[in-house]
Design a protein around this motif. Sequence first.
Motif, PDB file in Angstrom:
ATOM      1  N   ASN A   1      74.078  25.901  27.280  1.00 46.42           N
ATOM      2  CA  ASN A   1      75.765  26.445  27.464  1.00 46.42           C
ATOM      3  C   ASN A   1      76.307  24.754  28.584  1.00 46.42           C
ATOM      4  O   ASN A   1      77.126  25.150  29.262  1.00 46.42           O
ATOM      5  N   ALA A   2      75.732  23.574  28.653  1.00 46.97           N
ATOM      6  CA  ALA A   2      75.898  22.466  29.121  1.00 46.97           C
ATOM      7  C   ALA A   2      76.833  21.622  28.021  1.00 46.97           C
ATOM      8  O   ALA A   2      76.681  21.479  27.437  1.00 46.97           O
ATOM      9  N   SER A   3      77.826  20.345  29.289  1.00 45.29           N
ATOM     10  CA  SER A   3      78.127  19.652  28.530  1.00 45.29           C
ATOM     11  C   SER A   3      76.979  18.412  27.673  1.00 45.29           C
ATOM     12  O   SER A   3      75.925  18.365  28.441  1.00 45.29           O
ATOM     13  N   LEU A   4      77.616  17.920  26.222  1.00 44.49           N
ATOM     14  CA  LEU A   4      76.538  16.770  25.905  1.00 44.49           C
ATOM     15  C   LEU A   4      75.874  15.746  27.108  1.00 44.49           C
ATOM     16  O   LEU A   4      74.976  15.210  27.314  1.00 44.49           O
ATOM     17  N   SER A   5      77.252  15.452  27.754  1.00 46.68           N
ATOM     18  CA  SER A   5      77.362  14.527  29.268  1.00 46.68           C
ATOM     19  C   SER A   5      75.920  15.020  30.012  1.00 46.68           C
ATOM     20  O   SER A   5      75.154  14.176  29.978  1.00 46.68           O
ATOM     21  N   ALA A   6      76.270  16.053  30.337  1.00 49.21           N
ATOM     22  CA  ALA A   6      75.030  16.897  31.129  1.00 49.21           C
ATOM     23  C   ALA A   6      73.991  17.138  30.882  1.00 49.21           C
ATOM     24  O   ALA A   6      73.165  16.221  31.669  1.00 49.21           O
ATOM     25  N   VAL A   7      73.346  17.055  29.720  1.00 48.81           N
ATOM     26  CA  VAL A   7      72.322  17.723  29.674  1.00 48.81           C
ATOM     27  C   VAL A   7      71.632  16.484  29.040  1.00 48.81           C
ATOM     28  O   VAL A   7      70.330  15.891  29.592  1.00 48.81           O
ATOM     29  N   LYS A   8      72.363  15.544  28.658  1.00 48.86           N
ATOM     30  CA  LYS A   8      71.673  13.290  28.602  1.00 48.86           C
ATOM     31  C   LYS A   8      71.567  13.266  30.146  1.00 48.86           C
ATOM     32  O   LYS A   8      70.660  12.428  30.513  1.00 48.86           O
ATOM     33  N   VAL A   9      71.950  12.976  30.540  1.00 43.13           N
ATOM     34  CA  VAL A   9      72.036  13.261  32.587  1.00 43.13           C
ATOM     35  C   VAL A   9      71.049  14.143  33.089  1.00 43.13           C
ATOM     36  O   VAL A   9      70.047  12.765  33.536  1.00 43.13           O
ATOM     37  N   ARG A  10      70.645  15.076  32.448  1.00 36.63           N
ATOM     38  CA  ARG A  10      69.544  16.049  33.031  1.00 36.63           C
ATOM     39  C   ARG A  10      68.518  15.129  32.184  1.00 36.63           C
ATOM     40  O   ARG A  10      67.020  14.567  32.609  1.00 36.63           O
ATOM     41  N   ALA A  11      68.466  14.849  30.987  1.00 31.89           N
ATOM     42  CA  ALA A  11      67.711  14.055  30.274  1.00 31.89           C
ATOM     43  C   ALA A  11      66.732  12.819  30.917  1.00 31.89           C
ATOM     44  O   ALA A  11      65.761  12.511  30.930  1.00 31.89           O
ATOM     45  N   HIS A  12      67.792  12.220  31.148  1.00 30.01           N
ATOM     46  CA  HIS A  12      67.291  10.670  31.676  1.00 30.01           C
ATOM     47  C   HIS A  12      66.853  11.067  32.894  1.00 30.01           C
ATOM     48  O   HIS A  12      65.991   9.993  33.331  1.00 30.01           O
ATOM     49  N   ARG A  13      67.640  11.718  33.824  1.00 24.35           N
ATOM     50  CA  ARG A  13      67.275  11.851  35.412  1.00 24.35           C
ATOM     51  C   ARG A  13      65.673  12.607  35.762  1.00 24.35           C
ATOM     52  O   ARG A  13      65.079  12.009  36.040  1.00 24.35           O
TER      53      ARG A  13
ATOM     54  N   GLU B   1      63.154  21.340  30.749  1.00 25.20           N
ATOM     55  CA  GLU B   1      64.269  22.032  29.936  1.00 25.20           C
ATOM     56  C   GLU B   1      64.568  21.725  29.362  1.00 25.20           C
ATOM     57  O   GLU B   1      64.504  21.495  28.131  1.00 25.20           O
ATOM     58  N   VAL B   2      65.994  20.723  29.244  1.00 23.09           N
ATOM     59  CA  VAL B   2      66.228  19.613  28.877  1.00 23.09           C
ATOM     60  C   VAL B   2      64.617  18.711  28.090  1.00 23.09           C
ATOM     61  O   VAL B   2      64.806  18.657  26.628  1.00 23.09           O
ATOM     62  N   ILE B   3      64.248  18.102  28.830  1.00 22.70           N
ATOM     63  CA  ILE B   3      63.120  17.430  27.743  1.00 22.70           C
ATOM     64  C   ILE B   3      61.993  18.528  26.945  1.00 22.70           C
ATOM     65  O   ILE B   3      62.039  17.596  26.114  1.00 22.70           O
ATOM     66  N   GLU B   4      61.713  19.193  27.981  1.00 20.37           N
ATOM     67  CA  GLU B   4      60.867  20.086  26.283  1.00 20.37           C
ATOM     68  C   GLU B   4      61.089  20.441  25.269  1.00 20.37           C
ATOM     69  O   GLU B   4      61.062  20.429  24.022  1.00 20.37           O
ATOM     70  N   LEU B   5      62.934  20.854  25.427  1.00 20.45           N
ATOM     71  CA  LEU B   5      63.223  21.143  24.064  1.00 20.45           C
ATOM     72  C   LEU B   5      63.840  19.865  23.333  1.00 20.45           C
ATOM     73  O   LEU B   5      63.863  19.925  21.690  1.00 20.45           O
ATOM     74  N   HIS B   6      64.123  18.578  23.521  1.00 21.42           N
ATOM     75  CA  HIS B   6      64.275  18.020  22.779  1.00 21.42           C
ATOM     76  C   HIS B   6      62.589  16.964  22.782  1.00 21.42           C
ATOM     77  O   HIS B   6      62.707  16.593  21.327  1.00 21.42           O
ATOM     78  N   TRP B   7      61.779  17.747  23.559  1.00 21.56           N
ATOM     79  CA  TRP B   7      60.995  16.755  22.793  1.00 21.56           C
ATOM     80  C   TRP B   7      59.672  17.515  22.417  1.00 21.56           C
ATOM     81  O   TRP B   7      59.062  17.458  21.270  1.00 21.56           O
ATOM     82  N   PHE B   8      59.286  18.478  22.648  1.00 22.48           N
ATOM     83  CA  PHE B   8      58.695  19.657  22.129  1.00 22.48           C
ATOM     84  C   PHE B   8      59.117  20.816  20.985  1.00 22.48           C
ATOM     85  O   PHE B   8      58.483  20.506  20.060  1.00 22.48           O
ATOM     86  N   GLU B   9      60.258  20.897  21.153  1.00 22.64           N
ATOM     87  CA  GLU B   9      61.035  21.229  19.782  1.00 22.64           C
ATOM     88  C   GLU B   9      61.772  20.453  19.225  1.00 22.64           C
ATOM     89  O   GLU B   9      62.549  21.459  18.208  1.00 22.64           O
TER      90      GLU B   9
ATOM     91  N   MET C   1      64.549  18.458  19.078  1.00 17.44           N
ATOM     92  CA  MET C   1      66.272  19.440  19.020  1.00 17.44           C
ATOM     93  C   MET C   1      66.923  18.525  19.540  1.00 17.44           C
ATOM     94  O   MET C   1      66.929  17.675  20.652  1.00 17.44           O
ATOM     95  N   SER C   2      68.149  18.137  18.936  1.00 15.70           N
ATOM     96  CA  SER C   2      69.214  16.723  19.043  1.00 15.70           C
ATOM     97  C   SER C   2      69.756  17.524  20.872  1.00 15.70           C
ATOM     98  O   SER C   2      69.754  18.756  21.453  1.00 15.70           O
ATOM     99  N   PHE C   3      70.387  16.360  21.442  1.00 17.24           N
ATOM    100  CA  PHE C   3      70.663  16.849  22.783  1.00 17.24           C
ATOM    101  C   PHE C   3      72.172  17.326  22.329  1.00 17.24           C
ATOM    102  O   PHE C   3      72.406  18.577  22.889  1.00 17.24           O
TER     103      PHE C   3
ATOM    104  N   PRO D   1      62.327  19.934  38.790  1.00 16.48           N
ATOM    105  CA  PRO D   1      63.548  20.527  38.665  1.00 16.48           C
ATOM    106  C   PRO D   1      63.795  21.632  36.993  1.00 16.48           C
ATOM    107  O   PRO D   1      64.137  20.574  35.799  1.00 16.48           O
ATOM    108  N   ASP D   2      64.445  22.337  37.473  1.00 11.47           N
ATOM    109  CA  ASP D   2      64.171  23.652  36.082  1.00 11.47           C
ATOM    110  C   ASP D   2      65.052  22.821  34.944  1.00 11.47           C
ATOM    111  O   ASP D   2      64.365  22.585  33.451  1.00 11.47           O
ATOM    112  N   ASN D   3      65.817  22.951  35.337  1.00 10.97           N
ATOM    113  CA  ASN D   3      66.981  22.308  34.244  1.00 10.97           C
ATOM    114  C   ASN D   3      66.733  20.920  33.538  1.00 10.97           C
ATOM    115  O   ASN D   3      67.020  20.691  32.450  1.00 10.97           O
TER     116      ASN D   3
END
Lengths: 183, 262
Positions: A156-168, A136-144, A146-148, A131-133
């Motif tokens: 424009n998301a919370s830190l916990s939401a970003v971590k959840v998206r990354a793990h999922r 996006e998180v994986i690409e930014l964390h992995w390729f670019e 960038m920190s969470f 899924p897009d969201n």
Amino acid sequence: MYTDEELMIAHRTGDPQAFRLLFDRYAPLLLRLMKRGIHRASDAQDLVQQTFLQLHRARHDYRVDALLRPWLMTIALNLKREFLRRSQRRPEILTPEFATESAVEPPHAPYDPVEQRQQAQRVRAALTLLPDNQREVIELHWFEDMSFPEIADLLNASLSAVKVRAHRGYKLLKEHLADTASS
Amino acid sequence: MKEKRSSKPTPSQQQHTQEGSLREQWEQECGPVLAQDPIPTADFDRMFRQIETTIQQEQTHSPWYEWGTHKRYMATLSVVLVLAGLILLFRPRADLHLYPTYRMIFIVCLLGIFFAFHVWYLLRPLYKPAPSWLAQHLLPWFGLFLPLILALWPLASHTTHSHSPHTSSILKETVVCLVLGCVSTAPFFWFSYRMARHQPIGYLLLSGAAGGLAGNLILQLFCPKFGTVHLVLGHATLGFLLWLILSILHKRLPNRHSHFLS
């Protein structure tokens, strides 16, 4: 060596060289970002140019205490997202030929380059299925690299939401890769 | 004791370690190749020259969209607010003294607030994170239907109202109000077009809804007709009409997006 912020301030005050230096510094990185998921090289290049044009148009909004990189990345991501939505398509997978033609090999290519390229191809293909969201998180964390917290600011998301998206996303990615390997 | 304290990682170090381990795990699973995603090659000189040419072309017509965002926002809002103020001062609705004050204030504030939200979304700079999916989709539709909800809100205290809602034909009244709404919102559209740095997804719908809200705000201060049929046909449909007009005109107007290569 000027910082990004110093160059942006110089550009805002009318220094023509500063914009060129910023372009030289970021255009290749942004092109790499755009090419992930956009097949046509001309579209990816167009979006990089749009990003710099939007940066120029917004120069009077730039605050002295703001970091430039998140600004530029947000513009680029917003433009890429809009492009994909306008063309109503999911990110595309780069064909090996396209990837080889348009890319410089990394200076230290470890292991077997053919196998490495095939593996990269598989992972990229699996990434497009996310899924897009999450993608996006994986690409930014992995390729670019960038920190969470940086990603959270950017999206424009919370830190916990970003971590959840990354793990999922990671879990799904592994499942897709396992499916590919078994088939 | 001191040694123990210094060996304990700070929360930011812990976070960094967690992120690092997650990244390492991913790279082990999926291969290190993605961490070395190659830098693509392109004719960057040509790309930069095209950007420079576009910027030079833009400078020939004094681009208002290069103003600071707060200035652009206030200028676009003030076009409608000044017009509304002038109407209230010089040509207010004939029944203003009979119209319930609380209702007038409530409707004007509601339309004004949602109009301001719409303008903010229209002029939103791209360096800000994208709004949520829900906000992107709900706001323009709500803006379109808000005048309809207000039109269907019964006006209980109008039994003593001196202006009859049926003094002339419904069709004529409807056309007059729709034309007035379109004409009064034209300066807003011109300003918002000149102030926008790019056209976001759903631009036409958002613009139509914003214009509908602005037009309804002006009509609320100007038009003394209070019949539900007139309000629904002559006021609430304005946003839809403007959306339609913009959709027709859109292709004829130059796009702010400069396509360099296509």
